[in-house]
Each structure stands twice: as structure tokens, then as C-alpha cells.
Scaffold this motif. Structure first.
Motif, PDB file in Angstrom:
ATOM      1  N   SER A  38      19.135  10.521  -4.546  1.00  0.00           N
ATOM      2  CA  SER A  38      17.834  10.969  -4.026  1.00  0.00           C
ATOM      3  C   SER A  38      17.729  10.697  -2.531  1.00  0.00           C
ATOM      4  CB  SER A  38      16.697  10.263  -4.767  1.00  0.00           C
ATOM      5  OG  SER A  38      16.675  10.643  -6.120  1.00  0.00           O
ATOM      6  N   LEU A  39      18.253   9.544  -2.104  1.00  0.00           N
ATOM      7  CA  LEU A  39      18.228   9.236  -0.670  1.00  0.00           C
ATOM      8  C   LEU A  39      19.078  10.237   0.105  1.00  0.00           C
ATOM      9  CD1 LEU A  39      17.378   7.521   1.717  1.00  0.00           C
ATOM     10  CD2 LEU A  39      19.231   5.927   1.166  1.00  0.00           C
ATOM     11  N   SER A  40      20.206  10.635  -0.462  1.00  0.00           N
ATOM     12  CA  SER A  40      21.045  11.654   0.206  1.00  0.00           C
ATOM     13  C   SER A  40      20.264  12.944   0.391  1.00  0.00           C
ATOM     14  CB  SER A  40      22.306  11.940  -0.621  1.00  0.00           C
ATOM     15  OG  SER A  40      23.167  10.837  -0.594  1.00  0.00           O
ATOM     16  N   ARG A  41      19.501  13.339  -0.620  1.00  0.00           N
ATOM     17  CA  ARG A  41      18.704  14.568  -0.500  1.00  0.00           C
ATOM     18  C   ARG A  41      17.627  14.418   0.580  1.00  0.00           C
ATOM     19  NH1 ARG A  41      19.767  14.690  -6.112  1.00  0.00           N
ATOM     20  NH2 ARG A  41      17.897  13.513  -6.638  1.00  0.00           N
ATOM     21  N   ILE A  42      17.011  13.249   0.655  1.00  0.00           N
ATOM     22  CA  ILE A  42      15.996  13.007   1.690  1.00  0.00           C
ATOM     23  C   ILE A  42      16.630  13.089   3.073  1.00  0.00           C
ATOM     24  CG2 ILE A  42      14.525  11.215   2.693  1.00  0.00           C
ATOM     25  CD1 ILE A  42      13.870  10.337  -0.192  1.00  0.00           C
ATOM     26  N   ARG A  43      17.781  12.449   3.225  1.00  0.00           N
ATOM     27  CA  ARG A  43      18.462  12.478   4.529  1.00  0.00           C
ATOM     28  C   ARG A  43      18.847  13.897   4.913  1.00  0.00           C
ATOM     29  NH1 ARG A  43      22.359   7.078   4.216  1.00  0.00           N
ATOM     30  NH2 ARG A  43      20.915   5.712   5.350  1.00  0.00           N
ATOM     31  N   ARG A  57       8.047   6.783   2.974  1.00  0.00           N
ATOM     32  CA  ARG A  57       8.453   5.383   3.056  1.00  0.00           C
ATOM     33  C   ARG A  57       9.760   5.240   3.846  1.00  0.00           C
ATOM     34  NH1 ARG A  57       7.489   5.451  -2.532  1.00  0.00           N
ATOM     35  NH2 ARG A  57       9.640   4.806  -2.954  1.00  0.00           N
ATOM     36  N   TYR A  58      10.675   6.195   3.649  1.00  0.00           N
ATOM     37  CA  TYR A  58      11.950   6.135   4.368  1.00  0.00           C
ATOM     38  C   TYR A  58      11.737   6.349   5.866  1.00  0.00           C
ATOM     39  CZ  TYR A  58      16.749   7.256   5.717  1.00  0.00           C
ATOM     40  OH  TYR A  58      17.983   7.259   6.324  1.00  0.00           O
ATOM     41  N   ARG A  59      10.923   7.336   6.211  1.00  0.00           N
ATOM     42  CA  ARG A  59      10.653   7.583   7.635  1.00  0.00           C
ATOM     43  C   ARG A  59       9.973   6.365   8.277  1.00  0.00           C
ATOM     44  NH1 ARG A  59      11.068  12.399   9.984  1.00  0.00           N
ATOM     45  NH2 ARG A  59      11.459  14.280   8.761  1.00  0.00           N
ATOM     46  N   ASP A  60       9.035   5.755   7.579  1.00  0.00           N
ATOM     47  CA  ASP A  60       8.353   4.562   8.095  1.00  0.00           C
ATOM     48  C   ASP A  60       9.343   3.408   8.273  1.00  0.00           C
ATOM     49  OD1 ASP A  60       5.987   5.966   8.070  1.00  0.00           O
ATOM     50  OD2 ASP A  60       5.191   4.993   6.268  1.00  0.00           O
ATOM     51  N   PHE A  61      10.268   3.264   7.317  1.00  0.00           N
ATOM     52  CA  PHE A  61      11.258   2.184   7.394  1.00  0.00           C
ATOM     53  C   PHE A  61      12.160   2.369   8.616  1.00  0.00           C
ATOM     54  CE2 PHE A  61      15.505   0.495   6.221  1.00  0.00           C
ATOM     55  CZ  PHE A  61      15.161  -0.841   6.142  1.00  0.00           C
ATOM     56  N   ILE A  62      12.628   3.610   8.829  1.00  0.00           N
ATOM     57  CA  ILE A  62      13.489   3.879   9.996  1.00  0.00           C
ATOM     58  C   ILE A  62      12.744   3.584  11.289  1.00  0.00           C
ATOM     59  CG2 ILE A  62      14.684   5.686  11.285  1.00  0.00           C
ATOM     60  CD1 ILE A  62      15.157   7.119   8.614  1.00  0.00           C
ATOM     61  N   SER A  63      11.485   3.986  11.332  1.00  0.00           N
ATOM     62  CA  SER A  63      10.682   3.780  12.537  1.00  0.00           C
ATOM     63  C   SER A  63      10.426   2.297  12.804  1.00  0.00           C
ATOM     64  CB  SER A  63       9.352   4.523  12.372  1.00  0.00           C
ATOM     65  OG  SER A  63       8.500   4.259  13.450  1.00  0.00           O
ATOM     66  N   ARG A  64      10.160   1.541  11.736  1.00  0.00           N
ATOM     67  CA  ARG A  64       9.812   0.120  11.875  1.00  0.00           C
ATOM     68  C   ARG A  64      11.030  -0.772  12.046  1.00  0.00           C
ATOM     69  NH1 ARG A  64       7.196  -0.762   7.044  1.00  0.00           N
ATOM     70  NH2 ARG A  64       8.992  -1.871   6.220  1.00  0.00           N
ATOM     71  N   LEU A 101      13.825   1.463  -1.488  1.00  0.00           N
ATOM     72  CA  LEU A 101      12.855   2.542  -1.673  1.00  0.00           C
ATOM     73  C   LEU A 101      12.501   2.748  -3.149  1.00  0.00           C
ATOM     74  CD1 LEU A 101      14.371   5.157   0.793  1.00  0.00           C
ATOM     75  CD2 LEU A 101      12.184   3.960   1.066  1.00  0.00           C
ATOM     76  N   GLY A 102      13.342   2.227  -4.049  1.00  0.00           N
ATOM     77  CA  GLY A 102      13.105   2.423  -5.472  1.00  0.00           C
ATOM     78  C   GLY A 102      13.570   3.775  -5.957  1.00  0.00           C
ATOM     79  N   ILE A 130       0.842  -1.202   0.000  1.00  0.00           N
ATOM     80  CA  ILE A 130       0.000   0.000   0.000  1.00  0.00           C
ATOM     81  C   ILE A 130       0.872   1.245   0.000  1.00  0.00           C
ATOM     82  CG2 ILE A 130      -1.645   1.329   1.383  1.00  0.00           C
ATOM     83  CD1 ILE A 130      -2.746  -1.441   2.319  1.00  0.00           C
ATOM     84  N   SER A 131       1.931   1.218   0.836  1.00  0.00           N
ATOM     85  CA  SER A 131       2.822   2.374   0.930  1.00  0.00           C
ATOM     86  C   SER A 131       3.479   2.692  -0.410  1.00  0.00           C
ATOM     87  CB  SER A 131       3.899   2.101   1.988  1.00  0.00           C
ATOM     88  OG  SER A 131       4.793   3.175   2.068  1.00  0.00           O
ATOM     89  N   PHE A 132       3.902   1.656  -1.129  1.00  0.00           N
ATOM     90  CA  PHE A 132       4.571   1.899  -2.414  1.00  0.00           C
ATOM     91  C   PHE A 132       3.610   2.477  -3.461  1.00  0.00           C
ATOM     92  CE2 PHE A 132       8.150  -0.321  -0.711  1.00  0.00           C
ATOM     93  CZ  PHE A 132       9.223   0.205  -1.411  1.00  0.00           C
ATOM     94  N   ARG A 133       2.319   2.276  -3.282  1.00  0.00           N
ATOM     95  CA  ARG A 133       1.348   2.843  -4.221  1.00  0.00           C
ATOM     96  C   ARG A 133       0.972   4.277  -3.853  1.00  0.00           C
ATOM     97  NH1 ARG A 133      -1.713  -0.214  -7.716  1.00  0.00           N
ATOM     98  NH2 ARG A 133      -1.233  -2.425  -7.770  1.00  0.00           N
ATOM     99  N   HIS A 134       0.983   4.586  -2.545  1.00  0.00           N
ATOM    100  CA  HIS A 134       0.373   5.848  -2.130  1.00  0.00           C
ATOM    101  C   HIS A 134       1.327   6.840  -1.459  1.00  0.00           C
ATOM    102  CE1 HIS A 134      -3.549   4.343  -3.194  1.00  0.00           C
ATOM    103  NE2 HIS A 134      -3.283   3.221  -2.550  1.00  0.00           N
ATOM    104  N   ASN A 135       2.487   6.394  -0.973  1.00  0.00           N
ATOM    105  CA  ASN A 135       3.367   7.302  -0.240  1.00  0.00           C
ATOM    106  C   ASN A 135       4.599   7.664  -1.063  1.00  0.00           C
ATOM    107  OD1 ASN A 135       1.657   7.151   1.976  1.00  0.00           O
ATOM    108  ND2 ASN A 135       2.726   5.369   2.803  1.00  0.00           N
ATOM    109  N   ASP A 136       5.144   8.845  -0.818  1.00  0.00           N
ATOM    110  CA  ASP A 136       6.376   9.236  -1.505  1.00  0.00           C
ATOM    111  C   ASP A 136       7.577   8.611  -0.780  1.00  0.00           C
ATOM    112  OD1 ASP A 136       6.831  10.772   0.775  1.00  0.00           O
ATOM    113  OD2 ASP A 136       6.261  12.655  -0.186  1.00  0.00           O
TER     114      ASP A 136
END
Length: 196
Positions: A183-188, A153-160, A177-178, A143-149
Motif C-alpha cells: 500500500s505504501l508503494s502505491r501511495i509513493r 499521514r504519510y505526507r505529514d510524516f515526510i514534512s515533519r 502508518l498501519g 488525532i491524525s490516526f483517527r481522522h486522516n487517511d
């Protein structure tokens, strides 16, 4: 290598008789995988499952443009397998590779399946494990991969998975994350600056 870790984990799902434990033990083969060594190769028909005693594996595929996408991680106390391919007796779409030096207990799935028929307690474990890890845990990700950016998804992964997150390289997380490592560096960076 002892089988203590496997059966300690199995008992968190169901009670296992001594006779069933002995029968399953007879199937187990200890094996060590070096980092970057493959347990299952894409295009081959897998026949074995592996309980991860120590280490970490990823299940991934490489797209037509050479981009790797990670579908799943198998840390300690998980059973690594290309389940659909094994059940169907077809070539696996995925490769499963050790991303750390790893130690496993491998067993032939067909022989294990025979034990599922013979021992109701092993069948109970098999059903509970499949339900939890291959159905219940996967639905939120789908569901997350269809609806979340990617940020969400990264924040959820860190939390889980905080412990797993610390063990992974940036390119592993990006592939899960796909997105690209850049892009991950920019998110971090956005998270560190409090703007993400």
C-alpha cells in the motif's frame, strides 16, 4: 563514551547544576546495540531508560495475526523507554529494537526517579521532556490516526521528519502508518505521478 550529547540536550530544556549533572552521570552505563537487537522485550517488566547517542530504535508490537505496528521512533538525542510499563512496574506491551547499530547511555529509572526528588533542576527537565515528547507531540498523531487517511499521514510524516524518513526502510514506514508495504508503494507511486 562521554556524556556530552546527553547534557547538551538536557540543557535545551533547562539549566542543570553541576551537582545534579554529576549525580545523573553516576547512573549512566554506555551500551552498544547491534541492528535488530532488542533493548526492551514485550512481556518483560522494563526498568531502564536509554538516551540515544547514535543510531535509531523503534517501539513496536506484533498483533495476533503477526502484523507489526510501530508506535514510535527514537533517533539520536531522544530517550527510549516503555514509559507506561516502567511507571506501573508491569510487563511492556511493546518491544523496542535497534533498527540501526546504536549507542546509548542507559540508566535505571528508579535511581533516576530518586534524583528527580532530590534535584529540582532534574525534576524540571523530567517534566518538560515528558510534556513535550509524551504529551504534546503525541496528540497530533492520535488525532491524525483517527481522522486522516494513509496518504495524508504519510505526507505529514515526510514534512515533519524528513531526515528520519530517509533513514527508514519501507516496511518501517508502512508499519508506522498501519498499512502494508505494498500500500505504501502505491501511495509513493501516486505522489510521484502527481495524483496523490
Amino acid at each position: 563514551m562521554t556524556t556530552d550529547a546527553l547534557f547538551k540536550k538536557v540543557r535545551t530544556y533547562t539549566k542543570l547544576s553541576k551537582k545534579a549533572e554529576q549525580a545523573w552521570t553516576s547512573l549512566l552505563r554506555p551500551r552498544h546495540y547491534r541492528k535488530d537487537e532488542s533493548f526492551i522485550l514485550s512481556g518483560t517488566v522494563p526498568t531502564t531508560f536509554a538516551f540515544v547517542v547514535e543510531g535509531l530504535f523503534s517501539q513496536h508490537y506484533v498483533g495476533p495475526e503477526g502484523n507489526m505496528t510501530i508506535k514510535y521512533f527514537f533517533p539520536e538525542n531522544r530517550i527510549a523507554a516503555s514509559v507506561s510499563a516502567t511507571l506501573l512496574g508491569q510487563p511492556s506491551l511493546f518491544t523496542i529494537t535497534a533498527i540501526e547499530d546504536s549507542t546509548v547511555l542507559e540508566y535505571e529509572f528508579a535511581a533516576f526517579r530518586a534524583l528527580v526528588t532530590e534535584f529540582p533542576d532534574i525534576a524540571d527537565f523530567y517534566i518538560r521532556y515528558m510534556e513535550r515528547h509524551w504529551i504534546v507531540e503525541k496528540e497530533p498523531d492520535e488525532i491524525s490516526f483517527r481522522h486522516n487517511d494513509a496518504m495524508k499521514r504519510y505526507r505529514d510524516f515526510i514534512s515533519r521528519e524528513p531526515l528520519l524518513h530517509r533513514r527508514l526502510k519501507q516496511h518501517h514506514i508502512a508499519a508506522w502508518l498501519g498499512i502494508t508495504p505494498e500500500s505504501l508503494s502505491r501511495i509513493r507511486k501516486a505522489i510521484a505521478l502527481g495524483v496523490g
